[in-house]
Scaffold this motif. Structure first.
Motif, mmCIF file in Angstrom:
data_model
loop_
_atom_site.group_PDB
_atom_site.id
_atom_site.type_symbol
_atom_site.label_atom_id
_atom_site.label_comp_id
_atom_site.label_asym_id
_atom_site.label_seq_id
_atom_site.Cartn_x
_atom_site.Cartn_y
_atom_site.Cartn_z
ATOM 1 N N GLN A 284 0.822 -1.211 0.000
ATOM 2 C CA GLN A 284 0.000 0.000 0.000
ATOM 3 C C GLN A 284 0.857 1.262 0.000
ATOM 4 N N HIS A 285 1.962 1.229 0.733
ATOM 5 C CA HIS A 285 2.788 2.449 0.807
ATOM 6 C C HIS A 285 3.417 2.786 -0.546
ATOM 7 N N HIS A 286 3.567 1.782 -1.429
ATOM 8 C CA HIS A 286 4.081 2.085 -2.774
ATOM 9 C C HIS A 286 3.042 2.858 -3.587
ATOM 10 N N LEU A 287 1.766 2.498 -3.427
ATOM 11 C CA LEU A 287 0.706 3.258 -4.107
ATOM 12 C C LEU A 287 0.683 4.691 -3.599
ATOM 13 N N GLU A 288 0.876 4.867 -2.302
ATOM 14 C CA GLU A 288 0.905 6.217 -1.732
ATOM 15 C C GLU A 288 2.112 6.996 -2.247
ATOM 16 N N MET A 289 3.255 6.345 -2.326
ATOM 17 C CA MET A 289 4.460 6.976 -2.856
ATOM 18 C C MET A 289 4.254 7.386 -4.312
ATOM 19 N N PHE A 290 3.629 6.508 -5.069
ATOM 20 C CA PHE A 290 3.370 6.766 -6.485
ATOM 21 C C PHE A 290 2.471 7.987 -6.654
ATOM 22 N N SER A 291 1.369 8.016 -5.919
ATOM 23 C CA SER A 291 0.437 9.136 -6.025
ATOM 24 C C SER A 291 1.102 10.449 -5.633
ATOM 25 N N HIS A 292 1.852 10.441 -4.541
ATOM 26 C CA HIS A 292 2.509 11.668 -4.073
ATOM 27 C C HIS A 292 3.505 12.161 -5.109
ATOM 28 N N GLY A 293 4.279 11.250 -5.677
ATOM 29 C CA GLY A 293 5.261 11.660 -6.678
ATOM 30 C C GLY A 293 4.624 12.241 -7.925
ATOM 31 N N LEU A 294 3.519 11.652 -8.369
ATOM 32 C CA LEU A 294 2.826 12.170 -9.549
ATOM 33 C C LEU A 294 2.261 13.553 -9.298
ATOM 34 N N GLU A 295 1.784 13.790 -8.078
ATOM 35 C CA GLU A 295 1.139 15.077 -7.766
ATOM 36 C C GLU A 295 2.137 16.173 -7.426
ATOM 37 N N LYS A 296 3.195 15.837 -6.704
ATOM 38 C CA LYS A 296 4.056 16.860 -6.118
ATOM 39 C C LYS A 296 5.436 16.987 -6.742
ATOM 40 N N GLN A 297 5.903 15.958 -7.454
ATOM 41 C CA GLN A 297 7.305 15.978 -7.872
ATOM 42 C C GLN A 297 7.543 15.811 -9.365
ATOM 43 N N LEU A 298 6.703 15.053 -10.046
ATOM 44 C CA LEU A 298 6.951 14.787 -11.464
ATOM 45 C C LEU A 298 6.597 16.006 -12.314
ATOM 46 N N PRO A 299 7.494 16.454 -13.173
ATOM 47 C CA PRO A 299 7.154 17.565 -14.077
ATOM 48 C C PRO A 299 5.989 17.187 -14.993
ATOM 49 N N THR A 300 5.179 18.179 -15.335
ATOM 50 C CA THR A 300 4.051 17.923 -16.227
ATOM 51 C C THR A 300 4.536 17.350 -17.556
ATOM 52 N N HIS A 301 5.651 17.856 -18.030
ATOM 53 C CA HIS A 301 6.258 17.343 -19.268
ATOM 54 C C HIS A 301 7.567 16.653 -18.886
ATOM 55 N N TYR A 302 7.645 15.371 -19.094
ATOM 56 C CA TYR A 302 8.807 14.592 -18.669
ATOM 57 C C TYR A 302 9.269 13.698 -19.806
ATOM 58 N N TRP A 303 10.521 13.269 -19.717
ATOM 59 C CA TRP A 303 11.137 12.384 -20.707
ATOM 60 C C TRP A 303 11.055 12.964 -22.121
ATOM 61 N N LYS A 304 11.149 14.291 -22.213
ATOM 62 C CA LYS A 304 11.068 14.937 -23.527
ATOM 63 C C LYS A 304 12.434 15.065 -24.190
ATOM 64 N N SER A 305 13.504 14.911 -23.437
ATOM 65 C CA SER A 305 14.846 15.036 -23.995
ATOM 66 C C SER A 305 15.686 13.849 -23.547
ATOM 67 N N ASP A 306 16.810 13.644 -24.228
ATOM 68 C CA ASP A 306 17.712 12.560 -23.840
ATOM 69 C C ASP A 306 18.246 12.769 -22.432
ATOM 70 N N ALA A 307 18.465 14.037 -22.068
ATOM 71 C CA ALA A 307 18.965 14.324 -20.723
ATOM 72 C C ALA A 307 17.961 13.864 -19.666
ATOM 73 N N GLN A 308 16.668 14.142 -19.891
ATOM 74 C CA GLN A 308 15.643 13.714 -18.953
ATOM 75 C C GLN A 308 15.540 12.188 -18.903
ATOM 76 N N LYS A 309 15.648 11.559 -20.049
ATOM 77 C CA LYS A 309 15.500 10.107 -20.111
ATOM 78 C C LYS A 309 16.637 9.375 -19.402
ATOM 79 N N ASN A 310 17.764 10.041 -19.199
ATOM 80 C CA ASN A 310 18.908 9.412 -18.544
ATOM 81 C C ASN A 310 18.967 9.725 -17.052
ATOM 82 N N ARG A 311 17.977 10.462 -16.536
ATOM 83 C CA ARG A 311 17.966 10.800 -15.117
ATOM 84 C C ARG A 311 17.070 9.846 -14.335
#
Length: 616
Positions: A284-311
């Motif tokens: 359950q805590h992984h689902l909570e971690m996933f939701s929090h990361g999507l809401e608070k940390q993940l950029p709206t636009h992600y993996w758009k460049s090679d630099a982002q894809k390697n991070r």
């Protein structure tokens, strides 16, 4: 005081033989029961939890002796949320062990095995002890050995009680096997991976995750039975890895291509944000971690460049942490969709025999969407929709290449007609964009379009099939002449330009298969339509879209009132028939003709106001 009959008459070898026979019997019955649960889909999270608790309860009975209530010390070692359930299961197990039927069965089996007709009271108690220990060993073994590995399970059960034969005196208690406390992590057996899939070692980046995804997508289809008895498969082992499970789920669901890609994107993000690659490792805590990361940390636009894809996710989140020019956090509906996908994969994995020891909960994990349902998609006002259709595309443009510049040229093509049909019928864009010339006709004097499946597009729901009368303004503008020209030139479809170019040739086959519903069918109209909105509405601040026209029709019809201010001008049943919505009740849905009479619907359609005067 001890009765004279309370003494041991059974040799140690006979007790050992009875224990082994009981163990084999219980293991066989348990394996059949668990296999059925795994195969027929009845293995729920609740059942898995009860199986685990029963192993703990039986271990306690072997160590603490038969007690009506579970000892407080053992109960305290169980997670607080499961204590009531554990105590209830303990009382049930105690009642069964003390029942006459349980003990009579033990004595009958022992008499048959040992060729004895009578037992002393002490013999009976010791046989009961051996039977309980055999049951405990079987339950414990199946906690750590896969259900399909019966030989290993039986060996593990025997190993757990190797001290049984060495117990020469009945007053020497047998050491129970150590069991993990509920809520802690048990030593996991070797986890099975989908053929061809390798776990990511080291950095979790878009590139390493997508490599694993591609491996899972190459897994072979499950073989069908070839009719040869030697090739019958009883137990099929399926990998518990997330991507492999997701691919198998997608294949069984026969989802549309874009839906499949969305589900795989959810898996990619879940692994990226949590590092969990196996379904059976999710908690359950992984689902909570996933939701929090999507809401608070993940950029709206992600993996758009090679630099982002390697991070890694941590590196990506830190790179945008203090950036005011980069939006962070996905929308609530998107987060809900990603969570729903992960939960559906967990449920699918359970049907394959790969279960998790918890019930996934997402109720409080999706952030509150502060918009009302009406605000989530803008609904055209009459004034705004009128402004849009005063655009040169409908009133006259400069030339074919300059249709957004005012002029005298009106080109009545797919851009012109499809949008007019949407605003005068309330249909979905894919429904209009995929019309055949034979879908336009007359019922008496009433012109209509027949929305039904064909070789270029399916329908969204079973209620979408319907006939919709055509507004008089469309007839005045020359729609029937446009249809007649198509028939004269042999075109099967009214708007072939709206069919995606990459599948156009295949879709236009006369006897081709009916494809699934695709809400993006007609996307080729988007560029011109968006430009019309931007120019007509000063940048389109309300963010109207093609679906806003359907909402406009529904909103207009539902708000029309008679002089009393409350009676609907267009009855709800007629509006639902026009829009292709689900009937309100059984009477509407089951006790009417499939083909609705057009008279009332034509009256309703004519209530829609004209947007402009016909241009000569």
């Amino acid at each position: 005081m001890l009765d004279d009959d309370l003494h041991m008459t059974l040799p140690e070898a006979e007790v050992t033989a009875f224990f082994k026979a009981e163990l084999r019997r219980v293991m066989r019955d348990l394996r059949i029961e668990r296999t059925i649960e795994h195969v027929d889909g009845s293995m729920t999270t609740g059942k898995a939890r009860q199986n685990h608790l029963n192993a703990i309860i039986l271990s306690g009975m072997a160590e603490d002796g038969l007690r009506k209530e579970m000892p407080q010390a053992r109960l305290a070692a169980i997670s607080p949320v499961l204590r009531d359930e554990a105590a209830q299961l303990h009382r049930k197990a105690y009642a069964e062990c003390m029942s006459d039927s349980f003990n009579e069965g033990i004595q009958l089996r022992a008499a048959d095995l040992l060729d004895r007709s009578t037992f002393t009271e002490y013999d009976k108690l010791f046989l009961r002890k051996a039977a309980i220990e055999a049951r405990m060993a079987a339950y414990t073994a199946l906690e750590t050995v896969p259900i399909h590995a019966s030989d290993q399970a039986r060996a593990a059960a025997l190993d757990l009680l190797t001290g049984h034969q060495a117990a020469s005196a009945p007053d020497i208690p047998l050491p129970p096997p150590s069991l993990p406390e509920v809520g802690t992590t048990a030593p996991a057996p070797q986890q099975c991976l989908t053929d061809g899939v390798e776990l990511i070692r080291g950095r979790f980046t878009a590139q390493t995750i997508h490599h694993q995804r591609d491996q899972a997508m190459r897994q072979p289809e499950e073989p069908t039975f070839d009719g040869i008895s030697e090739n019958v498969v009883v137990d099929r082992i399926r990998g518990a890895d997330l991507f492999g499970t997701a691919v198998r789920m997608i294949r069984k669901s026969k989802s549309q291509e874009d839906t499949c890609l969305q589900k795989l994107k959810s898996v990619s993000l879940f692994i990226y944000l949590t590092g969990v690659q196996m379904v059976t490792d999710i908690r359950q805590h992984h689902l909570e971690m996933f939701s929090h990361g999507l809401e608070k940390q993940l950029p709206t636009h992600y993996w758009k460049s090679d630099a982002q894809k390697n991070r890694t996710f941590k590196e990506l989140a830190e790179s945008v942490q203090n950036r005011t020019d980069i939006a962070v956090g996905l929308s609530p509906p998107t987060i809900a969709r990603h969570l729903t996908t992960i939960v559906s994969i967990i449920q699918f994995a359970a049907n394959e025999g790969n279960t998790v020891p918890f019930t996934p909960k997402t109720t409080n994990l999706v952030p509150l969407d502060k918009r009302s349902d009406a605000e989530k998609r803008a609904v055209f006002t009459f004034e705004d929709v009128q402004r849009v259709f005063m655009h040169p595309l409908w009133q006259g443009g400069k030339s074919k290449g300059r249709r957004h510049t005012p002029g005298s040229l009106i080109i009545k093509d797919h851009h012109y007609w499809i949008n007019l049909l949407l605003v005068y019928t309330g249909a979905r864009r894919s429904e209009i964009a995929g019309l055949r010339e034979s879908d336009v006709g007359f019922d008496g004097v009433i012109p209509f379009v027949h929305i039904r499946e064909n070789t270029v597009r399916g329908l969204k729901t079973r209620f979408s099939k319907r006939r919709v009368p055509l507004h008089p303004h469309l007839i005045e503008l020359g729609l029937m002449d446009f249809v007649a020209d198509k028939r004269a030139t042999g075109d099967l479809f009214l708007f072939p330009e709206a069919i995606p170019a990459k599948i156009r040739a295949l879709c236009l086959q006369v006897d081709g298969p009916i494809p699934p519903y695709d809400k993006k069918f007609g996307d080729s109209l988007d560029h011109v339509w968006r430009e019309c909105l931007m120019r007509s509405l000063d940048g389109n601040p309300e963010e109207y879209c093609a679906a806003s026209l359907r909402s406009y029709v529904n909103d207009t019809l539902i708000n029309l009132r008679k002089e009393d201010g409350s009676t609907l001008v267009v009855p709800g049943i007629d509006r639902r028939d026009l829009m292709g919505h689900k009937p309100q009740d059984v009477n509407e849905g089951n006790y009417r003709r499939d083909e609705k009479p057009l008279g009332p619907l034509y009256v309703a359609i004519k209530q829609l106001p004209r947007l402009f005067s016909a241009i000569e």
